[in-house]
Design an enzyme around this catalytic site. Structure first.
Site, short mmCIF file in Angstrom:
data_model
loop_
_atom_site.label_atom_id
_atom_site.label_comp_id
_atom_site.label_asym_id
_atom_site.label_seq_id
_atom_site.Cartn_x
_atom_site.Cartn_y
_atom_site.Cartn_z
N CYS A 1 0.98 -1.01 0.21
CA CYS A 1 0.01 -0.13 -0.33
C CYS A 1 0.79 1.10 0.11
O CYS A 1 1.40 1.76 1.23
CB CYS A 1 -1.02 0.10 1.66
SG CYS A 1 -1.73 1.22 1.43
N CYS B 1 -0.68 4.55 1.68
CA CYS B 1 -0.36 3.63 3.36
C CYS B 1 1.30 3.77 4.26
O CYS B 1 0.94 5.03 4.71
CB CYS B 1 -0.73 3.10 4.04
SG CYS B 1 -2.43 1.61 3.47
N ASP B 2 2.59 3.29 3.25
CA ASP B 2 3.33 3.79 3.88
C ASP B 2 4.41 4.88 2.84
O ASP B 2 5.41 5.00 3.71
CB ASP B 2 3.50 1.90 3.87
CG ASP B 2 2.98 1.03 4.24
OD1 ASP B 2 2.96 1.73 5.26
OD2 ASP B 2 3.43 0.31 4.20
#
Ligand code: NAP
Length: 313
Positions: free
Chosen positions: A137, A140-141
């Protein structure tokens, strides 16, 4: 919320397909429940920006679209609960029973909209470094990789979309693809080729992810001659496709194809009367938000017809 004893329609999965099914079912005045083990949005909850969903010329973020779809379904009376469905079986009076850790839920019809989850590389180091450099992701990261080097594995729309996204943070994005041509749509390819932060490792596969405490490099193998080389990187983002979330249906009698997707007819009916499939979990050709919401609507309208024939709704 308290889950009632009997629903007309229970939708499993709160992604675009499930939320659209819930909107259509609730608006048809059917008692509708949506179950999801996480929040609303499904796969798009991790999508930074959607630019091909009609009606949003300036684009929209995945979470915004997911929340708006949930609110719209709730407006017509759909109920939502955090529950993981462990199995589906036939109960008395033609009802379907959904097994959850908190007990069974009875429903006249079920719409499976459980989507899919990222496929794993299945190479040494991948599991060990997940959360310490290996990610599925970028939304997300990605921000953890400011001025760092990242590898993106895959050549489809997801890999290229996320590679482009990662150029906002990373100093270098290396796309590792097993062929010498991308699968991604042309507009994304053009953007990637024009972006001077993106490099390509063609005809290459990741053979292992290496490092001490966190990712430091990947070992690449050339698919043509088997030669190997190491590439230094701080992160590895894997986008090599998805597998359907249908494990919970094993033993339920629902037919799955050889890759685990649910085959349906054009009304989204599975082989089990009273059970439909919608969105990415369905065997189909184009997996997009626009086709997921269409599937959800078709399934809900057919479920309404089935209920009225059987129970005279
Ligand atoms: P995908 O289209 O199935 O592409 C997967 C990519 O990973 C392919 O390039 C494939 O290589 C490669 N691959 C598969 N298994 C591999 C392995 N074991 N090792 C190395 N490489 C491997 O998956 P996706 O990109 O996640 O897209 C899924 C669906 O969502 C598609 O329908 C896509 O169009 C859609 N999507 C659309 C958008 C958008 O419209 N903006 C964005 C994201 C996703 P080959 O090319 O050699 O097969």
């Amino acid at each position: 919320m308290a889950v009632m004893d009997l629903y007309d329609v229970t939708v499993i999965g709160a992604g675009p397909a499930g939320l659209s099914a819930a909107l259509y079912a609730a608006r048809a005045r059917l008692k509708t429940l949506v179950l999801d083990k996480m929040g609303p949005g499904g796969t798009i909850a991790n999508v930074d920006f959607l630019e091909n969903y009609p009606g949003f010329a300036q684009g929209i973020t995945g979470p915004e679209l997911g929340v708006a779809m949930q609110q719209q379904a709730e407006k017509f009376g759909a109920e939502f609960a955090f529950r993981e469905v462990q199995g589906v079986r036939r109960g008395e009076d033609d009802l379907l029973l959904l097994a959850t850790a908190e007990g069974d839920i009875s429903s006249r019809t079920v719409i499976v909209a459980t989507g899919s989850e990222p496929r794993k590389l299945g190479v040494p180091g991948e599991g060990e470094f997940t959360g310490r450099g290996v990610s599925y992701c970028a939304t997300c990261d990605g921000a953890f990789y400011r001025d760092k080097r990242v590898v993106v594995v895959g050549g489809g729309d997801s890999a290229i979309t996320e590679a482009l996204f990662l150029t906002r943070f990373a100093s270098r994005v290396i796309v590792v693809h097993r062929r010498d041509q991308l699968r991604a749509t042309k507009v994304l390819q053009d953007r990637a080729f024009a972006n001077d932060k993106i490099d390509f490792e063609w005809n290459a596969v990741v053979k292992s992810v290496l490092g001490e405490d966190k990712v430091e490099r990947v070992l690449l193998g050339d698919v043509r001659d088997g030669t190997e080389r190491e590439v230094a990187c701080d992160g590895v983002f894997v986008y090599i496709g998805n597998d359907p979330n249908t494990a919970f249906l094993r033993g339920s009698g629902v037919d799955l194809d050889d890759r685990g997707y649910i085959p349906t007819d054009e009304r989204m009916r599975s082989n089990i009367p009273g059970l439909w499939a919608a969105g990415d979990v369905r065997a189909k050709s184009l997996r997009q938000v626009v086709t997921a919401v269409a599937d959800g609507a078709v399934a809900a309208v057919d479920a309404e017809e089935y209920i009225s024939q059987r129970w005279g709704h």
